[in-house]
Design an enzyme around this catalytic site. Structure first.
Site, PDB file in Angstrom:
ATOM      1  N   HIS A 115      -6.622  -0.618  -6.504  1.00 36.48           N
ATOM      2  CA  HIS A 115      -5.528  -1.237  -5.758  1.00 36.48           C
ATOM      3  C   HIS A 115      -5.071  -2.491  -6.497  1.00 36.48           C
ATOM      4  CE1 HIS A 115      -3.085  -2.231  -2.294  1.00 36.48           C
ATOM      5  NE2 HIS A 115      -3.522  -3.481  -2.400  1.00 36.48           N
ATOM      6  N   SER A 154      -8.419  -4.424  -7.736  1.00 32.41           N
ATOM      7  CA  SER A 154      -9.739  -4.162  -7.156  1.00 32.41           C
ATOM      8  C   SER A 154     -10.022  -2.672  -7.169  1.00 32.41           C
ATOM      9  CB  SER A 154      -9.782  -4.625  -5.697  1.00 32.41           C
ATOM     10  OG  SER A 154      -9.304  -5.942  -5.544  1.00 32.41           O
ATOM     11  N   ASP A 167      -7.021   0.566   2.270  1.00 37.86           N
ATOM     12  CA  ASP A 167      -7.387  -0.442   1.256  1.00 37.86           C
ATOM     13  C   ASP A 167      -8.529  -1.343   1.711  1.00 37.86           C
ATOM     14  OD1 ASP A 167      -5.424   0.573  -0.390  1.00 37.86           O
ATOM     15  OD2 ASP A 167      -3.886  -0.766   0.404  1.00 37.86           O
TER      16      ASP A 167
HETATM   17  C1  GAR Z   1      -1.258   1.248 -10.049  1.00 35.34           C
HETATM   18  O1  GAR Z   1      -0.825  -0.060 -10.227  1.00 35.34           O
HETATM   19  C2  GAR Z   1      -2.230   1.332  -8.879  1.00 35.34           C
HETATM   20  O2  GAR Z   1      -3.068   0.217  -8.773  1.00 35.34           O
HETATM   21  C3  GAR Z   1      -1.284   1.417  -7.728  1.00 35.34           C
HETATM   22  O3  GAR Z   1      -0.225   2.226  -8.165  1.00 35.34           O
HETATM   23  C4  GAR Z   1      -0.114   2.146  -9.578  1.00 35.34           C
HETATM   24  C5  GAR Z   1      -0.212   3.528 -10.134  1.00 35.34           C
HETATM   25  O4  GAR Z   1       0.069   3.539 -11.506  1.00 35.34           O
HETATM   26  N1  GAR Z   1      -1.916   1.966  -6.574  1.00 35.34           N
HETATM   27  C6  GAR Z   1      -1.586   1.676  -5.332  1.00 35.34           C
HETATM   28  O5  GAR Z   1      -0.696   0.905  -5.048  1.00 35.34           O
HETATM   29  C7  GAR Z   1      -2.394   2.382  -4.282  1.00 35.34           C
HETATM   30  N2  GAR Z   1      -2.036   1.938  -2.986  1.00 35.34           N
HETATM   31  P1  GAR Z   1      -0.357   4.749 -12.439  1.00 35.34           P
HETATM   32  O6  GAR Z   1       0.155   6.029 -11.773  1.00 35.34           O
HETATM   33  O7  GAR Z   1       0.319   4.486 -13.723  1.00 35.34           O
HETATM   34  O8  GAR Z   1      -1.867   4.761 -12.550  1.00 35.34           O
END
Ligand code: GAR
Length: 199
Positions: free
Chosen positions: A108, A135, A144
């Site tokens: 997250h 985190s 979360d």
């Molecule tokens: C990341 O920043 C992750 O931490 C966030 O979405 C993005 C996904 O990027 N996750 C959340 O917000 C979950 N609630 P990615 O598809 O390039 O890994």
């Protein structure tokens, strides 16, 4: 190796970091399936590039419980032991989480317990925080929430926008998640968990 299933919805940069970790270390995990609720997710293309098996099915027109049952069946078919959420932008049903208790990790983009939910970087900037970060936590029924197993901090600069901050935090995510998943899987081998949803 602990058999890991990764759940994604989009870009898949964290999935890429998890898969790529093999080149730098000898992780205690092996990614055996990449699953997505978004069939056109870019992350699926990346998964294929890594030679990982993929599965995709749109959740549209299905109840959450029915969709999660599909995911559950697919992960079991691949003998998945641990699930890593990597930009999976859907809530999991309580039934699914109970079945996989202690076996689902999430990354997250905030220093939990602050800024649960969406739009974390903009909210941290608006609040005048000194630090942002990311985190890795064990998934429980509350959004979360759940035990935090690793965090990385990023100092917020005066000129930061939500975009520049997101970019720097994302770099930290890519460092943090593979190491945290690796450590968690090592621990799981040492102290095995009973499988709640068996049968
Ligand atoms: C990341 O920043 C992750 O931490 C966030 O979405 C993005 C996904 O990027 N996750 C959340 O917000 C979950 N609630 P990615 O598809 O390039 O890994």
């Amino acid at each position: 190796k602990v058999r890991v299933g990764v759940l994604i919805s989009g870009r898949g940069s964290n999935l890429e970091a998890l898969a790529d970790y093999k080149r730098k270390a000898d992780p205690a995990y092996d990614i055996v399936l990449v699953a997505s609720n978004v069939p056109e997710a870019r992350g699926l293309v990346l998964a294929c590039r890594f030679g990982l098996p993929v599965w995709a099915h749109s959740h549209k027109g299905m109840s959450r419980a029915d969709f999660d049952d599909l995911v559950d069946a697919e992960f079991r078919r691949h003998d998945v032991e641990v699930i890593a959420l990597a930009g999976y932008m859907r809530l999991l049903s309580p039934e699914f989480i109970v079945k996989w208790e202690g076996r689902i990790l999430n990354i997250h983009p905030s220093l939990l317990p602050d800024y649960k939910g969406l739009d974390t970087h903009r909210r941290a900037l608006m609040a005048g925080e000194e630090y942002a970060g990311c985190s890795v936590h064990v998934v429980t029924e509350e959004l979360d929430d759940g035990p935090i197993i690793a965090q990385a901090k990023v100092r917020i600069a005066a000129r930061d926008t939500a975009e520049t901050l997101a970019e720097r935090v994302l770099t930290e995510e890519h460092r943090l998640y593979p190491a945290a998943l690796d450590a968690y899987c090592r621990k799981l081998r040492q102290f095995p968990l009973p499988f709640r949803g068996e049968g």
